[in-house]
Design a protein around this motif. Sequence first.
Motif, PDB file in Angstrom:
ATOM      1  N   SER A  29     134.089  -2.006  72.216  1.00 32.51           N
ATOM      2  CA  SER A  29     132.628  -1.849  72.309  1.00 32.51           C
ATOM      3  C   SER A  29     132.243  -0.988  73.508  1.00 32.51           C
ATOM      4  N   VAL A  43     127.557  -1.846  67.427  1.00 37.55           N
ATOM      5  CA  VAL A  43     128.253  -2.915  66.711  1.00 37.55           C
ATOM      6  C   VAL A  43     129.219  -2.333  65.681  1.00 37.55           C
ATOM      7  N   THR A  44     130.248  -3.108  65.402  1.00 34.35           N
ATOM      8  CA  THR A  44     131.277  -2.699  64.429  1.00 34.35           C
ATOM      9  C   THR A  44     131.162  -3.604  63.204  1.00 34.35           C
ATOM     10  N   ILE A  45     131.168  -2.972  62.040  1.00 35.26           N
ATOM     11  CA  ILE A  45     131.109  -3.709  60.772  1.00 35.26           C
ATOM     12  C   ILE A  45     132.374  -3.368  59.991  1.00 35.26           C
ATOM     13  N   TYR A 203     125.954 -10.611  54.519  1.00 32.99           N
ATOM     14  CA  TYR A 203     127.071  -9.884  55.146  1.00 32.99           C
ATOM     15  C   TYR A 203     126.580  -8.691  55.965  1.00 32.99           C
ATOM     16  N   LEU A 206     122.261  -7.180  60.338  1.00 35.94           N
ATOM     17  CA  LEU A 206     122.587  -6.585  61.643  1.00 35.94           C
ATOM     18  C   LEU A 206     122.355  -7.567  62.792  1.00 35.94           C
ATOM     19  N   ARG A 208     122.957 -10.662  62.916  1.00 44.31           N
ATOM     20  CA  ARG A 208     124.153 -11.504  63.079  1.00 44.31           C
ATOM     21  C   ARG A 208     125.245 -10.752  63.850  1.00 44.31           C
ATOM     22  N   TYR A 209     125.398  -9.473  63.521  1.00 43.82           N
ATOM     23  CA  TYR A 209     126.421  -8.667  64.223  1.00 43.82           C
ATOM     24  C   TYR A 209     126.069  -8.528  65.702  1.00 43.82           C
ATOM     25  N   LYS A 212     126.770 -11.807  67.691  1.00 42.41           N
ATOM     26  CA  LYS A 212     128.198 -12.011  67.946  1.00 42.41           C
ATOM     27  C   LYS A 212     128.751 -10.932  68.881  1.00 42.41           C
ATOM     28  N   HIS A 213     128.205  -9.735  68.756  1.00 47.94           N
ATOM     29  CA  HIS A 213     128.651  -8.626  69.603  1.00 47.94           C
ATOM     30  C   HIS A 213     128.504  -8.989  71.071  1.00 47.94           C
ATOM     31  N   THR A 218     132.766 -11.352  66.138  1.00 47.85           N
ATOM     32  CA  THR A 218     132.203 -10.791  64.896  1.00 47.85           C
ATOM     33  C   THR A 218     131.721 -11.946  64.013  1.00 47.85           C
ATOM     34  N   PRO A 222     137.067  -9.849  60.998  1.00 46.21           N
ATOM     35  CA  PRO A 222     137.188  -8.395  61.163  1.00 46.21           C
ATOM     36  C   PRO A 222     138.519  -7.885  60.599  1.00 46.21           C
TER      37      PRO A 222
END
Length: 360
Positions: A29, A43-45, A203, A206, A208-209, A212-213, A218, A222
Amino acid sequence: MHPRVTRAMDRPAVNHRGEEFKQLIGELSAGLQKVWQTRGPVVTITGSGTAAMDATLGSLLTQQDTVVALSNGKFGERMTEIAKRYAGTVKTVAAPWGQPVDLHQVETHLRGGAKALVLTHNETSCGFVHPLEKLAKLAHQHDALVIADCITSVGGADIPVDRWGVDAAIAGSQKCLGAPPGLAFVSVSERAKAKLKEHPSLYLDLGRYLKKHAESDTPFTPATHLYFAALEATRMILEEGLDKRFQRVAQTADATRAAADALGLELFAHPDHRSQTVTALNIPRGITDKQLRGGLKDMGIVVSGAQDAIKGKVFRVGHMGTVTLRDIAGFFGNLEVLLTRLGHKVPAGAAAQAIAKTLG
Ligand SMILES: Cc1ncc(COP(=O)(O)O)c(C=O)c1O
């Protein structure tokens, strides 16, 4: 992909909720923030670039919203299509593929009131680039968010996300970052954060991401080994240095354009809007797509064709990620041989000379 990136995946399974993986997410990150040139979160998805497009638009837009969407290529069409699923009104400013959109029309729509301006910064389908800084300024003058698909520009072109005021800059792992496909990234500005709402899809939510970020975690499992690869790719970008990397990519773009010109090949996109990371070229008259791309494939070189209305008429040369001048020079040497064999008259050695000239 660089061998360092593929080698990074050759390791045992890891507990994705353990301390070791938390540290990895933290380093990734922080690295992404540097590449995006932002102080905000990136953020990473786990999903392809389209997952981040969908997550971003669906977490920001509602049926009560109006958005302005730019469309002059395959991916602008996709952004517009996704925007239509979430926003009540989508005002599309369209132009033929590879041609600039009318900025007056963009401004008129923004003046009428819009929550966001939605665009594809680097239109990979036709080698076109929008003036993102200018468009972001225009959008902010009218209090609209700027949501940009930068899937084939972040990491390959200078995009100072905070300085330009891009509220959400989306990218995919497999393009300019030089990692395998399967991860998508999006930066989220404070302005955008304040406007987030629940995504209809759990899913792709954003919020939620982001939550957690903040804990280097996550919301869902992941794709751990893609994270290992993305971290290595990010480390390599930072080792090279952003400025040096952008210069290298710009140099390969210059070399590509000069060599194409020397071989009498026309570029597809408008001359003032040519992408730094991918060049779209018209297939010369008398040669088919199959002869051209098939011939190159036989020589061990893969170039992309085109889609929809320009399918069979255009081919695309990527100069992003790890591509160097040596690759471009090698490519054009081979192309010259192939074109000559196919009966297309090209001045011998012209591409090499043109490339040498761009180096000064
Ligand atoms: C500009 C642009 N936007 C969106 C996409 C879609 O990304 P993905 O195929 O990773 O979902 C691509 C893929 O080529 C692209 O080049």
